[in-house]
Design an enzyme around this catalytic site. Structure first.
Site, PDB file in Angstrom:
ATOM      1  N   ASP A  19       0.820  -1.213   0.000  1.00 44.09           N
ATOM      2  CA  ASP A  19       0.000   0.000   0.000  1.00 44.09           C
ATOM      3  C   ASP A  19       0.852   1.260   0.000  1.00 44.09           C
ATOM      4  O   ASP A  19       0.383   2.326  -0.376  1.00 44.09           O
ATOM      5  CB  ASP A  19      -0.937  -0.002   1.208  1.00 44.09           C
TER       6      ASP A  19
HETATM    7  O1  MRU Z   1      -7.367  -2.945   3.206  1.00 43.04           O
HETATM    8  P1  MRU Z   1      -7.209  -3.332   1.761  1.00 43.04           P
HETATM    9  O2  MRU Z   1      -7.998  -4.526   1.373  1.00 43.04           O
HETATM   10  O3  MRU Z   1      -7.402  -2.159   0.853  1.00 43.04           O
HETATM   11  O4  MRU Z   1      -5.685  -3.744   1.684  1.00 43.04           O
HETATM   12  C1  MRU Z   1      -5.166  -4.148   0.444  1.00 43.04           C
HETATM   13  C2  MRU Z   1      -3.788  -4.635   0.570  1.00 43.04           C
HETATM   14  O5  MRU Z   1      -3.143  -4.545   1.607  1.00 43.04           O
HETATM   15  C3  MRU Z   1      -3.166  -5.123  -0.662  1.00 43.04           C
HETATM   16  O6  MRU Z   1      -2.241  -6.113  -0.365  1.00 43.04           O
HETATM   17  C4  MRU Z   1      -2.478  -3.920  -1.337  1.00 43.04           C
HETATM   18  O7  MRU Z   1      -3.349  -2.825  -1.459  1.00 43.04           O
HETATM   19  C5  MRU Z   1      -2.034  -4.221  -2.655  1.00 43.04           C
HETATM   20  S1  MRU Z   1      -3.416  -4.326  -3.701  1.00 43.04           S
HETATM   21  C6  MRU Z   1      -2.900  -4.615  -5.269  1.00 43.04           C
END
Ligand code: MRU
Length: 385
Positions: free
Chosen positions: A281
């Site tokens: 992220d």
């Molecule tokens: O809380 P989320 O579901 O938005 O978290 C997503 C993640 O942590 C993913 O591993 C990350 O965003 C990469 S998505 C291609």
């Protein structure tokens, strides 16, 4: 191109709104919801009807673009029929140098819609604080709007074109990440198929193309290099069991779902399990990686058990402003997500729960970072061409 679609978003330049697949209802129900403005996009992101760093970025920008387009249509309607101005809530706004809409010049309307777009874009970035893609893409959009010389009628369309381009770019990036990931894996392990382990959802529900980390898994399968993929359930929101398991079945991958506390046990048991692949992220300049809570423990376990640990993300996940996470907010979500499952109370209602959405994996546990442009060590993150 007037229409664009991926697994989680449908949009058309001829419409006044776009659609997102409500990921909270998957895999049981496939329901598309309509998003026509910034507030609706903000709420869809905050409530995690849409999630995954690249998908959040695209939805946030689409929401702002349709918002500006809808406001532009209201202004146009009011210009054609001055009597109907009174029905709009914005009629008492300031329009550039003019205090009334009726007296606003073309330049005043440019200023009004530019300011409107800028505040929409700045607002939507606050929907979830840790993923950096939306913030990075918004910065680009702001720079474009601020130097734009378009007439006021075109500002919304320009932002919509930008959203279309972003979505297409993420689709291409996913494809390149997949190819780079396969090449790197082949160099490490040769042509014998290996098992891999992954966390959260990083597939086509999280990014507009084939996905990032899960895109690599899909490409390994296509290249005959995937023996098996273990998918962590990913409590508390269950992106693994609800979304990645669903994508794995749709793509007919050899896959097994495990709960998060089974990771060490499967590493001990499956001697072909050689690689952990995760998304990100936010990646800072020192190569620290924020990703779904549980990623850090997966990295530590991978090191102990001799697995390689790889992070896959587009370049827009890199935070070139921060060396580390000392000043970055790690999102903490409602404790209900821990004490309940699907709205059903599991824990004693009196217990407090801690619910950080992400953790930070230090660079020493990361063997490679795969982007659409390169495969590098965490220390080389600042050295992009
Ligand atoms: O809380 P989320 O579901 O938005 O978290 C997503 C993640 O942590 C993913 O591993 C990350 O965003 C990469 S998505 C291609």
């Amino acid at each position: 191109m007037t229409d664009i679609q991926c697994m989680a978003i449908k949009a058309s330049k001829d419409d006044r709104a776009f659609q997102i697949l409500d990921q909270k209802l998957l895999p049981q129900t496939k329901k598309w919801i309509t998003v026509s403005n910034t507030d609706e996009a903000y709420e869809a992101i905050r409530s995690m009807q849409v999630r995954g760093a690249p998908m959040i970025a695209v939805v946030g920008i689409f929401g702002c673009a349709y918002d500006v387009i809808n406001r532009t249509h209201e202004l146009e309607a009011a210009r054609l029929d001055p009597l109907c101005v009174t029905k709009y809530t914005w009629k008492n706004d300031t329009f550039g140098t003019s205090n009334s809409f009726e007296e606003a010049s073309e330049d005043d309307l440019v200023k009004y819609l530019t300011d409107y777009a800028v505040s929409a874009l700045k607002h939507v970035t606050k929907s979830r604080p840790t993923a950096v893609n939306l913030g990075n893409d918004v910065e680009e959009a702001l720079a474009m709007i601020e130097k734009s010389r378009e007439p006021w009628q075109q500002i919304g369309n320009q932002l919509l074109d930008f959203a279309f381009d972003k979505m297409t770019n993420y689709q291409h990036a996913d494809t390149e990440i997949g190819a780079n990931g396969v090449e790197w894996t082949r160099k490490q392990f040769g042509n014998d198929p290996i098992s891999v382990i992954t966390i959260c959802n990083t597939g086509s529900l999280a990014s507009p193309g084939i996905g990032t980390a899960f895109g690599i898994v899909t490409c390994l399968h296509a290249a005959g290099l995937l023996k098996h993929v273990y998918i962590l359930e990913t409590r508390p929101y269950n992106q693994g069991s609800r979304l990645t398991a669903f994508e794995a079945m749709e793509k007919e991958l050899p896959a097994t779902l495990i709960t998060d506390n089974m990771a060490a046990a499967i590493m001990q048991k499956d001697k072909c399990l050689k690689l952990a692949i995760v998304g990100a992220d936010r990646i800072t300049l020192h190569g620290d990686v924020a990703n779904k809570i549980g990623t850090y423990q997966l990295a530590v376990l991978s090191r102990v058990h001799g697995l390689k640990f790889v992070v896959a993300a587009p370049e827009s996940t890199i935070d070139f402003r921060n060396k580390d996470f000392s000043t970055v907010t790690i999102e903490e979500r409602d404790s209900d997500e821990v004490t309940k499952i699907n709205g059903q109370q599991i824990a004693d209602p009196r217990i407090k729960a801690w619910n950080p959405s992400f953790d930070v994996t230090p660079p020493k546990y990361i063997d490679a970072i795969v982007t659409e442009k390169r495969v590098c060590a965490p220390a080389d993150i600042p050295n992009v061409n």
